[in-house]
Scaffold this motif. Structure first.
Motif, short mmCIF file in Angstrom:
data_model
loop_
_atom_site.label_atom_id
_atom_site.label_comp_id
_atom_site.label_asym_id
_atom_site.label_seq_id
_atom_site.Cartn_x
_atom_site.Cartn_y
_atom_site.Cartn_z
N VAL A 141 -0.70 -19.94 -2.21
CA VAL A 141 -1.83 -19.44 -2.99
C VAL A 141 -1.71 -17.93 -3.11
O VAL A 141 -1.54 -17.23 -2.12
CB VAL A 141 -3.17 -19.82 -2.31
N THR A 142 -1.80 -17.41 -4.32
CA THR A 142 -1.60 -15.97 -4.53
C THR A 142 -2.84 -15.31 -5.14
O THR A 142 -2.75 -14.22 -5.67
CB THR A 142 -0.41 -15.75 -5.48
N SER A 143 -3.98 -15.99 -5.05
CA SER A 143 -5.18 -15.46 -5.71
C SER A 143 -6.10 -14.69 -4.76
O SER A 143 -7.15 -14.23 -5.18
CB SER A 143 -5.97 -16.60 -6.35
N TYR A 144 -5.70 -14.54 -3.49
CA TYR A 144 -6.58 -13.88 -2.53
C TYR A 144 -6.91 -12.44 -2.94
O TYR A 144 -8.01 -11.94 -2.70
CB TYR A 144 -5.96 -13.89 -1.13
N ASP A 145 -5.93 -11.78 -3.54
CA ASP A 145 -6.13 -10.38 -3.91
C ASP A 145 -6.60 -10.20 -5.34
O ASP A 145 -6.72 -9.07 -5.82
CB ASP A 145 -4.83 -9.59 -3.69
N LYS A 146 -6.88 -11.29 -6.02
CA LYS A 146 -7.38 -11.19 -7.38
C LYS A 146 -8.90 -11.02 -7.36
O LYS A 146 -9.57 -11.47 -6.43
CB LYS A 146 -7.01 -12.44 -8.18
N GLY B 29 -10.27 -13.50 -1.77
CA GLY B 29 -10.14 -13.74 -0.33
C GLY B 29 -11.35 -13.25 0.43
O GLY B 29 -11.85 -13.92 1.35
N GLN B 30 -11.85 -12.06 0.08
CA GLN B 30 -13.06 -11.52 0.72
C GLN B 30 -14.27 -12.40 0.45
O GLN B 30 -15.08 -12.67 1.35
CB GLN B 30 -13.33 -10.11 0.19
#
Length: 217
Positions: free
Chosen positions: A124-129, A169-170
């Protein structure tokens, strides 16, 4: 996936054909008609949303809006192939066949985990979006508040504030803290069978008798 009449059914059909002294061509006609009758019954089962024994199809695991029917187009792809002494009803496309097999027989319970999902679908690469508007609404509904710019106390933020100030992510970390929900590490998935293709013994007897008499009539 394909459905083949049982050997007992085939033997009965062959004996009936022998008694009638039908030609090979007539036998092939009858077998193809039997196959088409199987497809017709499968379409009827899907239209009435029931299995071959007349029981309602198992419902979807996840409900959808509206009353979308189960298996709406799968029977349209069924094909008939008459062989020397039997008839096959199935799918030419192997992918469609696998889907039909899963629906017909169901699948055994599978245990999935976050690690397995990551391995199958990739990390998953959406944590920083940035958080989306939909995610922001979920967080606000859960009771998320921020400090007031003036005075004491807290207030509910706007959707715009959340999307501009929080990463995904936050956001989910805050949501889990507010709702006190633990992450599910493993879960089971099981697809219930929906046997739309096939005949009862009574239906088989009726179709074979009808087609033999029809070609001799």
């Amino acid at each position: 996936m394909q459905v083949e009449l049982s050997q007992a059914d085939v033997d009965m059909a062959i004996k009936a054909l022998e008694r009638c002294r039908l030609t090979y061509q007539q036998e092939q006609v009858i077998l193809r008609r039997i196959g088409r009758a199987v497809i017709k019954q499968a379409k009827l089962n899907i239209r009435k949303q029931r299995d071959i024994n007349g029981q309602p199809f198992a419902p979807r695991l996840k409900k959808r809006k509206g009353r979308r029917r189960l298996l709406p187009n799968i029977a349209k792809k069924l094909q008939v192939k008459a062989n020397a002494n039997h008839v096959d009803v199935g799918f030419r496309n192997s992918v469609t066949g696998r889907i039909a097999h899963t629906q017909q027989y169901g699948t055994p319970s599978e245990t999935w985990s976050a690690r397995r999902i990551t391995k199958v679908r990739g990390p998953v690469t959406s944590y920083d979006k940035p958080a989306t508007a939909k995610q922001a609404k979920i967080l606000i509904k859960a009771g998320f508040k921020i400090k007031k710019l003036r005075g004491k106390g807290k207030k509910r933020p706007t959707v715009k504030w959340v999307t501009e100030n929080l990463k995904q992510g936050q956001l989910w970390a805050i949501w889990k803290d507010i709702t006190n929900k633990q992450s599910v590490t493993t879960w089971e998935i099981k697809n219930a069978p929906r046997a739309f293709l096939g005949l009862t013994q009574k239906q088989t007897d009726q179709i074979i008798t009808r087609e033999v008499l029809r070609i001799k009539g």
